[in-house]
Design an enzyme around this catalytic site. Structure first.
Site, PDB file in Angstrom:
ATOM      1  N   LYS A  20      -8.012  -8.743   3.142  1.00  0.00           N
ATOM      2  CA  LYS A  20      -6.575  -8.501   3.363  1.00  0.00           C
ATOM      3  C   LYS A  20      -6.079  -9.351   4.544  1.00  0.00           C
ATOM      4  O   LYS A  20      -5.031  -9.975   4.457  1.00  0.00           O
ATOM      5  CB  LYS A  20      -6.371  -7.003   3.633  1.00  0.00           C
ATOM      6  CG  LYS A  20      -4.954  -6.616   3.994  1.00  0.00           C
ATOM      7  CD  LYS A  20      -4.718  -5.142   3.803  1.00  0.00           C
ATOM      8  CE  LYS A  20      -5.141  -4.261   4.950  1.00  0.00           C
ATOM      9  NZ  LYS A  20      -4.304  -4.344   6.162  1.00  0.00           N
ATOM     10  N   SER A 163      -2.123  -3.502  20.002  1.00  0.00           N
ATOM     11  CA  SER A 163      -2.396  -4.149  18.717  1.00  0.00           C
ATOM     12  C   SER A 163      -2.571  -5.649  18.921  1.00  0.00           C
ATOM     13  O   SER A 163      -1.756  -6.294  19.599  1.00  0.00           O
ATOM     14  CB  SER A 163      -1.236  -3.899  17.755  1.00  0.00           C
ATOM     15  OG  SER A 163      -1.378  -4.723  16.619  1.00  0.00           O
ATOM     16  N   ASP A 311     -10.805  -0.620  12.080  1.00  0.00           N
ATOM     17  CA  ASP A 311     -10.722  -0.212  10.668  1.00  0.00           C
ATOM     18  C   ASP A 311     -12.031   0.399  10.158  1.00  0.00           C
ATOM     19  O   ASP A 311     -12.049   1.013   9.090  1.00  0.00           O
ATOM     20  CB  ASP A 311     -10.313  -1.398   9.781  1.00  0.00           C
ATOM     21  CG  ASP A 311      -8.888  -1.844  10.071  1.00  0.00           C
ATOM     22  OD1 ASP A 311      -8.223  -1.204  10.920  1.00  0.00           O
ATOM     23  OD2 ASP A 311      -8.426  -2.831   9.467  1.00  0.00           O
ATOM     24  N   LYS A 338      -2.291   3.454  13.591  1.00  0.00           N
ATOM     25  CA  LYS A 338      -2.404   2.824  12.263  1.00  0.00           C
ATOM     26  C   LYS A 338      -1.483   3.526  11.277  1.00  0.00           C
ATOM     27  O   LYS A 338      -0.533   4.180  11.679  1.00  0.00           O
ATOM     28  CB  LYS A 338      -3.860   2.891  11.797  1.00  0.00           C
ATOM     29  CG  LYS A 338      -4.853   2.291  12.779  1.00  0.00           C
ATOM     30  CD  LYS A 338      -4.636   0.816  12.942  1.00  0.00           C
ATOM     31  CE  LYS A 338      -5.589   0.232  13.972  1.00  0.00           C
ATOM     32  NZ  LYS A 338      -5.284  -1.149  14.287  1.00  0.00           N
ATOM     33  N   ARG A 342      -5.392   8.015  12.856  1.00  0.00           N
ATOM     34  CA  ARG A 342      -6.648   8.220  12.101  1.00  0.00           C
ATOM     35  C   ARG A 342      -7.651   9.120  12.823  1.00  0.00           C
ATOM     36  O   ARG A 342      -8.475   9.761  12.175  1.00  0.00           O
ATOM     37  CB  ARG A 342      -7.283   6.866  11.746  1.00  0.00           C
ATOM     38  CG  ARG A 342      -6.498   6.145  10.676  1.00  0.00           C
ATOM     39  CD  ARG A 342      -7.096   4.810  10.285  1.00  0.00           C
ATOM     40  NE  ARG A 342      -6.336   4.242   9.179  1.00  0.00           N
ATOM     41  CZ  ARG A 342      -6.223   2.946   8.933  1.00  0.00           C
ATOM     42  NH1 ARG A 342      -6.826   2.068   9.712  1.00  0.00           N
ATOM     43  NH2 ARG A 342      -5.508   2.530   7.901  1.00  0.00           N
ATOM     44  N   ARG A 383      -7.523   4.039   4.141  1.00  0.00           N
ATOM     45  CA  ARG A 383      -8.877   4.128   4.737  1.00  0.00           C
ATOM     46  C   ARG A 383      -9.344   5.586   4.864  1.00  0.00           C
ATOM     47  O   ARG A 383     -10.536   5.868   4.743  1.00  0.00           O
ATOM     48  CB  ARG A 383      -8.935   3.420   6.092  1.00  0.00           C
ATOM     49  CG  ARG A 383      -8.546   1.956   5.976  1.00  0.00           C
ATOM     50  CD  ARG A 383      -9.077   1.071   7.063  1.00  0.00           C
ATOM     51  NE  ARG A 383      -8.459  -0.244   6.922  1.00  0.00           N
ATOM     52  CZ  ARG A 383      -8.831  -1.165   6.034  1.00  0.00           C
ATOM     53  NH1 ARG A 383      -9.841  -0.943   5.220  1.00  0.00           N
ATOM     54  NH2 ARG A 383      -8.190  -2.332   5.960  1.00  0.00           N
TER      55      ARG A 383
END
Ligand code: S3P
Ligand code: PEP
Length: 430
Positions: A20, A163, A311, A338, A342, A383
């Site tokens: 990706k 980020s 990730d 994200k 998460r 995810r």
């Protein structure tokens, strides 16, 4: 969609989906070049958002079999005729906000309800110091964002702790300005391998960046450069492959061969080392790009630093949930920014399987054990869904909702898992 999952093992061969991150960059750079061909890109909800945005800036993009043929804007994006909708994709929003700063007019960018909660402060602040007028309509650093072009190079600092996409976005656009830019990173740079992927792609497109990697990283970006990507084949995605590799390592009698995993700058290739460290039977032939994993080994707890590889956190959290002992996932605060928070999503869902877990601001402490079946929520996050599906294979008697979210990065995830023998079945469209 709700999927039911029963105890299963997996066997056979599978081709890792295309990356990706490389696909987003290849499309963006091709859109800023003249003519390019991108071979075997990932076609998923997130990369389609980058395709649509690039078209709105004036690129023309055709799909021809497995490839994309892109006629780009040669460094001069047009003012979009409408609002740019980055949908669920943080990469698209951050990259296209920077691309908007190269136009002669005003661009409005937005996204879905998840994307509109994600922070953009450091990027907006630096764009304003680089001659652009950029703001959030709600004054809270979140999309919708409004950007009035006028990017000019100068010396700026940017916070790297939220980020890396802000830095990648500026590295992509600053080479096209008249003057040179010096970009110094303050704070601890998170997700650094993604910046390395950006620089690799910039070099392939003929653009030079000088990196001064002392205590504080500094990028010197000469202005007046041109993009010329020509042709690029997208490599396989280690983040997507992590679910396949981990699922095989966790489950008895599994044995899978994952193809298309050649060495690359992707930080998430550490999933192979991580699995080895946990005691899994895994072998990677770098020459052929083939990884073979055999299940059945008792996995051991680990300490995992998530700074460079956010990730992988859902994958590693599920591995930790079945490993012997107590694992720690550290340096993970950025994993809260994200598609969902998460750390909170994992801390809410994994205990439903009976997992003992402690959540702190930047860490998860997880004690492994036997999982019991549960009805869990996928949080509309690809995810989280894929990681919970692995847990379901161990627990059995499990359902997960919002599983359509896999379309973001790995649209064929359930198809590939079922082809490998996983007992996963769609039980409801809701
Ligand atoms: O640049 C990229 O392609 C990405 C960078 C990372 O985000 P952050 O830099 O925001 O951590 C990663 O989590 C995301 O999935 C993809
Ligand atoms: C966070 C992710 O992507 P993005 O930031 O592009 O939404 C991801 O794929 O996990």
């Amino acid at each position: 969609m709700r999927i039911s999952i029963n105890k299963s093992s997996i066997k056979g061969e599978v081709f890792a989906p295309p990356s990706k991150s490389y696909t987003h960059r290849a499309i963006t750079l091709a859109a800023l070049s003249k003519e390019s061909i991108i071979r075997r890109p990932l076609i998923s909800a997130d990369t389609l958002a980058t395709i649509r945005a690039s078209e709105m800036f004036g690129a023309s993009i055709e799909r021809e079999e497995e490839n994309l043929i892109i006629h780009g804007v040669n460094g001069k994006p047009h003012v979009p005729e409408d609002v740019i909708d980055a949908a669920n994709s943080g990469t698209t929003l951050r990259f296209m906000t920077a691309v908007a700063s190269l136009t002669d007019g005003i661009t409005v960018l937005t996204g879905d309800s998840s994307l509109r909660t994600r922070p953009n402060g450091p990027l907006l602040e630096v764009l304003n110091r680089l001659g652009v007028k950029a703001c959030s309509t709600r004054g809270n650093e979140r999309a919708p964002l409004v950007v009035k072009g006028g990017l000019e190079g100068t010396k700026v600092n940017i916070d790297g702790s939220i980020s890396s996409q802000f830095i990648s976005a500026l590295l992509i656009t600053c080479p096209l300005t008249e003057n040179n830019t010096t970009l110094s990173i303050t704070g601890r740079l998170k997700s650094k391998p993604y910046v390395e992927v950006t620089i690799e792609m910039l070099e392939l497109a003929g653009v030079k960046i000088h990196t001064d990697d002392n205590d504080n990283i500094r990028f010197i970006i000469p202005g007046k450069q041109k993009y010329d990507l020509k042709e690029y084949t997208i490599p396989g995605d280690f983040s997507s492959a992590s679910y396949l590799l981990a699922a095989a390592a966790m489950t008895d009698k599994s044995e899978i061969t994952v193809k298309n995993l050649f060495p690359s700058k992707q930080g998430d290739k550490v999933i192979i080392e991580t699995l080895k460290q946990m005691g899994a039977d895994i072998a990677w032939d770098r020459e052929t790009g083939i990884v073979v994993v055999r299940g059945g080994k008792r996995l051991k707890a680990i300490t995992f630093d998530a700074g460079a590889t956010p990730d992988l956190v859902p994958t590693v959290a599920v591995l930790a949930s079945v490993a012997e002992g107590t694992s720690r996932i550290e340096n993970a605060e950025h994993v809260r920014y994200k598609e969902t928070d998460r750390l909170c999503a994992l801390a809410t869902e994994l205990p439903k399987f009976g997992v003992r877990l402690k959540e702190e601001r930047d860490s998860l402490t997880i004690t492994g054990g036997k999982l019991q079946g549960a009805d869990v929520h996928g949080w509309h996050d690809h995810r989280i869904v894929m990681a919970l599906a692995m847990a379901g294979m161990m627990a059995g008697n499990t359902t997960i909702d919002t599983t359509e979210a896999v379309s973001i990065s790995y649209p064929d995830f359930f198809k590939d898992m079922c082809n490998l023998g996983a007992k996963m079945e769609n039980i409801s469209e809701k």
